[in-house]
Design an enzyme around this catalytic site. Structure first.
Site, PDB file in Angstrom:
ATOM      1  N   ILE A 136     -67.610-104.523  56.919  1.00 46.41           N
ATOM      2  CA  ILE A 136     -66.606-104.177  55.901  1.00 46.41           C
ATOM      3  C   ILE A 136     -66.952-102.899  55.152  1.00 46.41           C
ATOM      4  CG2 ILE A 136     -65.925-106.576  55.504  1.00 46.41           C
ATOM      5  CD1 ILE A 136     -67.112-106.309  52.743  1.00 46.41           C
ATOM      6  N   LEU A 177     -66.768-113.274  50.727  1.00 45.05           N
ATOM      7  CA  LEU A 177     -67.693-114.221  51.361  1.00 45.05           C
ATOM      8  C   LEU A 177     -68.794-113.544  52.177  1.00 45.05           C
ATOM      9  CD1 LEU A 177     -64.737-116.323  52.611  1.00 45.05           C
ATOM     10  CD2 LEU A 177     -66.621-117.441  51.442  1.00 45.05           C
ATOM     11  N   THR A 205     -73.698-118.732  44.545  1.00 40.08           N
ATOM     12  CA  THR A 205     -74.467-119.841  45.129  1.00 40.08           C
ATOM     13  C   THR A 205     -75.038-120.737  44.039  1.00 40.08           C
ATOM     14  OG1 THR A 205     -76.428-120.427  46.418  1.00 40.08           O
ATOM     15  CG2 THR A 205     -76.528-118.356  45.201  1.00 40.08           C
ATOM     16  N   TYR A 257     -82.615-113.754  47.259  1.00 39.10           N
ATOM     17  CA  TYR A 257     -81.182-114.069  47.427  1.00 39.10           C
ATOM     18  C   TYR A 257     -80.604-114.592  46.118  1.00 39.10           C
ATOM     19  CZ  TYR A 257     -77.303-117.166  49.025  1.00 39.10           C
ATOM     20  OH  TYR A 257     -76.117-117.844  49.199  1.00 39.10           O
ATOM     21  N   ASN A 280     -74.336-126.544  48.865  1.00 36.43           N
ATOM     22  CA  ASN A 280     -74.589-126.992  50.239  1.00 36.43           C
ATOM     23  C   ASN A 280     -73.367-127.581  50.944  1.00 36.43           C
ATOM     24  OD1 ASN A 280     -77.419-126.999  48.845  1.00 36.43           O
ATOM     25  ND2 ASN A 280     -77.840-126.995  51.045  1.00 36.43           N
ATOM     26  N   LYS A 308     -87.476-131.536  62.038  1.00 35.41           N
ATOM     27  CA  LYS A 308     -88.627-131.064  61.263  1.00 35.41           C
ATOM     28  C   LYS A 308     -88.368-131.199  59.772  1.00 35.41           C
ATOM     29  CE  LYS A 308     -90.475-128.105  64.753  1.00 35.41           C
ATOM     30  NZ  LYS A 308     -90.729-126.777  65.262  1.00 35.41           N
ATOM     31  N   TYR A 357     -91.226-121.196  57.486  1.00 33.80           N
ATOM     32  CA  TYR A 357     -90.521-120.012  56.961  1.00 33.80           C
ATOM     33  C   TYR A 357     -91.425-118.795  56.793  1.00 33.80           C
ATOM     34  CZ  TYR A 357     -86.552-123.009  55.546  1.00 33.80           C
ATOM     35  OH  TYR A 357     -85.473-123.865  55.519  1.00 33.80           O
ATOM     36  N   ARG A 415     -80.829-130.173  43.423  1.00 32.60           N
ATOM     37  CA  ARG A 415     -79.606-129.523  42.918  1.00 32.60           C
ATOM     38  C   ARG A 415     -78.485-130.533  42.844  1.00 32.60           C
ATOM     39  NH1 ARG A 415     -79.180-125.389  47.779  1.00 32.60           N
ATOM     40  NH2 ARG A 415     -80.768-123.878  47.213  1.00 32.60           N
TER      41      ARG A 415
HETATM   42  P1  NAD Z   1     -71.800-117.412  57.068  1.00 33.78           P
HETATM   43  O1  NAD Z   1     -73.054-116.701  57.405  1.00 33.78           O
HETATM   44  O2  NAD Z   1     -71.334-118.482  57.974  1.00 33.78           O
HETATM   45  O3  NAD Z   1     -70.615-116.386  56.900  1.00 33.78           O
HETATM   46  C1  NAD Z   1     -70.777-115.086  56.407  1.00 33.78           C
HETATM   47  C2  NAD Z   1     -69.891-114.197  57.251  1.00 33.78           C
HETATM   48  O4  NAD Z   1     -69.951-112.879  56.700  1.00 33.78           O
HETATM   49  C3  NAD Z   1     -70.366-114.093  58.704  1.00 33.78           C
HETATM   50  O5  NAD Z   1     -69.293-114.375  59.591  1.00 33.78           O
HETATM   51  C4  NAD Z   1     -70.821-112.635  58.852  1.00 33.78           C
HETATM   52  O6  NAD Z   1     -70.539-112.097  60.132  1.00 33.78           O
HETATM   53  C5  NAD Z   1     -70.004-111.964  57.777  1.00 33.78           C
HETATM   54  N1  NAD Z   1     -70.599-110.726  57.278  1.00 33.78           N
HETATM   55  C6  NAD Z   1     -71.763-110.587  56.606  1.00 33.78           C
HETATM   56  N2  NAD Z   1     -71.940-109.299  56.276  1.00 33.78           N
HETATM   57  C7  NAD Z   1     -70.853-108.622  56.743  1.00 33.78           C
HETATM   58  C8  NAD Z   1     -70.453-107.266  56.707  1.00 33.78           C
HETATM   59  N3  NAD Z   1     -71.196-106.321  56.122  1.00 33.78           N
HETATM   60  N4  NAD Z   1     -69.281-106.919  57.286  1.00 33.78           N
HETATM   61  C9  NAD Z   1     -68.516-107.857  57.901  1.00 33.78           C
HETATM   62  N5  NAD Z   1     -68.844-109.165  57.957  1.00 33.78           N
HETATM   63  C10 NAD Z   1     -70.004-109.533  57.385  1.00 33.78           C
HETATM   64  O7  NAD Z   1     -71.985-117.979  55.583  1.00 33.78           O
HETATM   65  P2  NAD Z   1     -71.119-119.058  54.796  1.00 33.78           P
HETATM   66  O8  NAD Z   1     -71.883-120.315  54.756  1.00 33.78           O
HETATM   67  O9  NAD Z   1     -69.737-119.054  55.282  1.00 33.78           O
HETATM   68  O10 NAD Z   1     -71.188-118.437  53.321  1.00 33.78           O
HETATM   69  C11 NAD Z   1     -70.200-117.570  52.840  1.00 33.78           C
HETATM   70  C12 NAD Z   1     -70.550-117.145  51.415  1.00 33.78           C
HETATM   71  O11 NAD Z   1     -70.730-118.296  50.588  1.00 33.78           O
HETATM   72  C13 NAD Z   1     -71.817-116.330  51.271  1.00 33.78           C
HETATM   73  O12 NAD Z   1     -71.619-115.344  50.308  1.00 33.78           O
HETATM   74  C14 NAD Z   1     -72.857-117.323  50.795  1.00 33.78           C
HETATM   75  O13 NAD Z   1     -73.847-116.694  50.029  1.00 33.78           O
HETATM   76  C15 NAD Z   1     -72.020-118.260  49.979  1.00 33.78           C
HETATM   77  N6  NAD Z   1     -72.574-119.611  49.941  1.00 33.78           N
HETATM   78  C16 NAD Z   1     -72.409-120.478  50.974  1.00 33.78           C
HETATM   79  C17 NAD Z   1     -72.929-121.762  50.862  1.00 33.78           C
HETATM   80  C18 NAD Z   1     -72.727-122.828  51.898  1.00 33.78           C
HETATM   81  O14 NAD Z   1     -72.921-123.989  51.574  1.00 33.78           O
HETATM   82  N7  NAD Z   1     -72.327-122.517  53.125  1.00 33.78           N
HETATM   83  C19 NAD Z   1     -73.630-122.133  49.740  1.00 33.78           C
HETATM   84  C20 NAD Z   1     -73.814-121.212  48.728  1.00 33.78           C
HETATM   85  C21 NAD Z   1     -73.271-119.963  48.844  1.00 33.78           C
HETATM   86  C1  UGA Z   2     -79.068-122.735  50.965  1.00 37.61           C
HETATM   87  C2  UGA Z   2     -78.902-121.266  51.306  1.00 37.61           C
HETATM   88  O1  UGA Z   2     -79.665-120.468  50.440  1.00 37.61           O
HETATM   89  C3  UGA Z   2     -77.507-120.792  51.188  1.00 37.61           C
HETATM   90  O2  UGA Z   2     -76.778-120.993  52.360  1.00 37.61           O
HETATM   91  C4  UGA Z   2     -76.713-121.344  50.076  1.00 37.61           C
HETATM   92  O3  UGA Z   2     -76.530-120.345  49.104  1.00 37.61           O
HETATM   93  C5  UGA Z   2     -77.196-122.605  49.434  1.00 37.61           C
HETATM   94  O4  UGA Z   2     -78.434-123.079  49.783  1.00 37.61           O
HETATM   95  C6  UGA Z   2     -76.227-123.734  49.661  1.00 37.61           C
HETATM   96  O5  UGA Z   2     -76.043-124.132  50.815  1.00 37.61           O
HETATM   97  O6  UGA Z   2     -75.663-124.239  48.690  1.00 37.61           O
HETATM   98  P1  UGA Z   2     -81.077-124.368  51.114  1.00 37.61           P
HETATM   99  O7  UGA Z   2     -80.319-125.556  50.653  1.00 37.61           O
HETATM  100  O8  UGA Z   2     -82.513-124.335  50.735  1.00 37.61           O
HETATM  101  O9  UGA Z   2     -80.410-123.005  50.680  1.00 37.61           O
HETATM  102  O10 UGA Z   2     -80.971-124.204  52.694  1.00 37.61           O
HETATM  103  P2  UGA Z   2     -81.154-125.162  53.933  1.00 37.61           P
HETATM  104  O11 UGA Z   2     -81.615-124.323  55.067  1.00 37.61           O
HETATM  105  O12 UGA Z   2     -79.916-125.912  54.157  1.00 37.61           O
HETATM  106  O13 UGA Z   2     -82.380-126.116  53.550  1.00 37.61           O
HETATM  107  C7  UGA Z   2     -82.257-127.275  52.780  1.00 37.61           C
HETATM  108  C8  UGA Z   2     -83.603-127.971  52.735  1.00 37.61           C
HETATM  109  O14 UGA Z   2     -83.937-128.452  54.039  1.00 37.61           O
HETATM  110  C9  UGA Z   2     -84.791-127.134  52.284  1.00 37.61           C
HETATM  111  O15 UGA Z   2     -85.638-127.942  51.519  1.00 37.61           O
HETATM  112  C10 UGA Z   2     -85.488-126.767  53.587  1.00 37.61           C
HETATM  113  O16 UGA Z   2     -86.865-126.503  53.401  1.00 37.61           O
HETATM  114  C11 UGA Z   2     -85.258-128.033  54.387  1.00 37.61           C
HETATM  115  N1  UGA Z   2     -85.269-127.902  55.866  1.00 37.61           N
HETATM  116  C12 UGA Z   2     -84.584-126.928  56.496  1.00 37.61           C
HETATM  117  C13 UGA Z   2     -85.972-128.869  56.608  1.00 37.61           C
HETATM  118  O17 UGA Z   2     -86.641-129.762  56.047  1.00 37.61           O
HETATM  119  N2  UGA Z   2     -85.938-128.796  57.969  1.00 37.61           N
HETATM  120  C14 UGA Z   2     -85.250-127.847  58.619  1.00 37.61           C
HETATM  121  O18 UGA Z   2     -85.259-127.862  59.877  1.00 37.61           O
HETATM  122  C15 UGA Z   2     -84.553-126.872  57.863  1.00 37.61           C
END
Ligand code: NAD
Ligand code: UGA
Length: 367
Positions: A68, A88, A131, A176, A205, A240, A320, A330
């Site tokens: 973008i 997003l 987030t 982050y 999450n 894991k 990690y 949370r």
């Molecule tokens: P995701 O990785 O599945 O989606 C992000 C999308 O953005 C991807 O398709 C990627 O290709 C696109 N993208 C990233 N940088 C780009 C760029 N420069 N140009 C074009 N496309 C780009 O992640 P998600 O889980 O869908 O999360 C979306 C948003 O919500 C993020 O900002 C994330 O921080 C936030 N968020 C998600 C969660 C969750 O539970 N999934 C939790 C907290 C915050």
């Molecule tokens: C996530 C990410 O930072 C973001 O996608 C987002 O902003 C946010 O939190 C969210 O989803 O709301 P986190 O919850 O730590 O962070 O990410 P996960 O990878 O889903 O891990 C959750 C927990 O599972 C952590 O404690 C991690 O250590 C643990 N984990 C992860 C395992 O025990 N085993 C695995 O194989 C992977």
């Protein structure tokens, strides 16, 4: 990036939404809902279209497969002919926070800063995905006996009253959370000077079909926990548990989350310059409990297979690398979303996981 503003006759600016990141997990679900259940025209931008191939020919979608930030003039053009941006696009996978922290900071703060400027200049409403990680750790995590040392801690994070507690700079995991937090502070500052209309979403999450990827099949590296556990279930290898899986999360089904975004769009005045926790406090459990619940659901649906389904412990350093610290717990306080939007989540964890496990098995069973 090719010029992209479709000239649909009679579509005025107020019906146009721009979604950077519309091809990601959350973006693809929002896009599908907007195209099937609303009348909005969407300009979607993403580097990948793999989750939305079925939507690409839709008459109300103008999809641009690109970075973008690769063409700022076209981005300005797209935003200036729209009324809402749902932002997003970001790197948001914890394994990246310690491996490519510079890119994480750039994609969560530096680059999207221009969206604030463009939305401000063009009087466009910026709905930004932040987030729950901005809250960091709980106060209880600061004290080894969990007592909070006399500090009051209700256990639920509140948008207006909770402190934000993160580790030292050397603990890069927090890059982050802090980039997202600074972005929120920038939105608040622009809003407080009456230079921007914004809404901040703090997801807790979200889980559901099409989250992340399965390493070795449609991506590489370490995805978020749900996809890690799905890979283990699909390949019949142990799930894991990082540092024993003692950390806790509140998991939110994606359909409930999309309902919240639709409610935001329906309530522009109530959402103005608001922060919303979007999560499901009833779905809180430890990661160890999550692993066992997913194993039991998988066994119930598909049987255990020859090797059985097990868990194994792994240290966070091994999993990690250096610089990782965890959020211990949370729980969202969702009273603001209920009050302003009438929104609350409806899907319990067992149902959310059943639907998700089935969707992954259907998607990946041919590989
Ligand atoms: P995701 O990785 O599945 O989606 C992000 C999308 O953005 C991807 O398709 C990627 O290709 C696109 N993208 C990233 N940088 C780009 C760029 N420069 N140009 C074009 N496309 C780009 O992640 P998600 O889980 O869908 O999360 C979306 C948003 O919500 C993020 O900002 C994330 O921080 C936030 N968020 C998600 C969660 C969750 O539970 N999934 C939790 C907290 C915050
Ligand atoms: C996530 C990410 O930072 C973001 O996608 C987002 O902003 C946010 O939190 C969210 O989803 O709301 P986190 O919850 O730590 O962070 O990410 P996960 O990878 O889903 O891990 C959750 C927990 O599972 C952590 O404690 C991690 O250590 C643990 N984990 C992860 C395992 O025990 N085993 C695995 O194989 C992977």
């Amino acid at each position: 990036m090719e010029d992209s503003v479709k000239k649909e006759n009679g579509t005025d600016r107020k019906n146009r939404i721009v979604i950077p990141g519309c091809g990601g997990f959350i973006g693809s679900h929002i896009l599908r809902r907007l195209l099937t259940k609303t009348e909005f025209f969407v300009t979607g931008i993403d580097r990948s279209s793999s989750r939305i191939t079925d939507l690409l020919g839709h008459s109300r979608l103008n999809f641009i497969e690109a970075d973008i930030y690769s063409d700022s003039e076209n981005l300005r053009n797209i935003i200036s002919t729209s009324s809402v941006v749902i932002s997003l696009a970001a790197l948001c996978n914890p394994s990246l926070y310690t491996s490519i922290p510079v890119e994480v900071i750039e994609s969560n703060f530096v680059k999207p800063y221009q969206l604030i400027q463009l939305c401000s200049e063009n009087n466009v409403w910026l709905i930004h995905f932040s987030t729950c990680e901005v809250y960091g750790k709980t106060k209880a995590a600061l004290f080894s006996d969990g007592s909070c040392n006399g500090l009051r801690d209700s256990g639920a994070f509140n948008e207006d009253t909770s402190q934000m507690i993160v580790g030292p700079v050397s603990a890069q995991r927090w890059c982050y959370a802090v980039a997202k937090q600074l972005y929120e502070r920038a939105l608040f500052a622009w809003g407080s000077e009456n230079r921007l209309k914004y809404t901040i979403i703090r997801p807790f999450n979200f889980i559901g079909p099409d989250m992340d990827y399965i390493p070795g099949i449609d991506g590489e590296g370490t995805p978020r926990v749900l996809a890690c556990f799905m890979k283990a279930l699909l390949t019949k290898t142990p799930l894991k548990l990082v540092d024993g899986g003692m950390s806790r999360r509140s998991f939110t089904y994606i359909d409930d989350a999309v309902d919240a975004i639709v409610a935001v769009l329906k309530h522009p005045d109530a959402s103005r310059n608001q922060i919303f926790n979007i999560g499901n406090p009833a779905n809180e459990l430890s990661i160890k409990e999550l692993a066992h619940l997913m194993i039991s659901i998988y066994k119930d649906l598909y049987g255990a297979g020859e090797n059985g389904l097990t868990v194994e412990n792994v240290s966070s350093r091994e999993f990690y690398g250096a610089g990782y610290e965890d959020c211990d717990r949370r729980i969202p306080d969702i009273s603001n979303a209920l009050r302003q939007l009438g929104w609350h989540p409806e899907t319990n964890l067992e149902i959310a996981l059943r639907k998700t496990v089935q969707a992954y098995v259907n998607k990946y069973s041919g590989f």
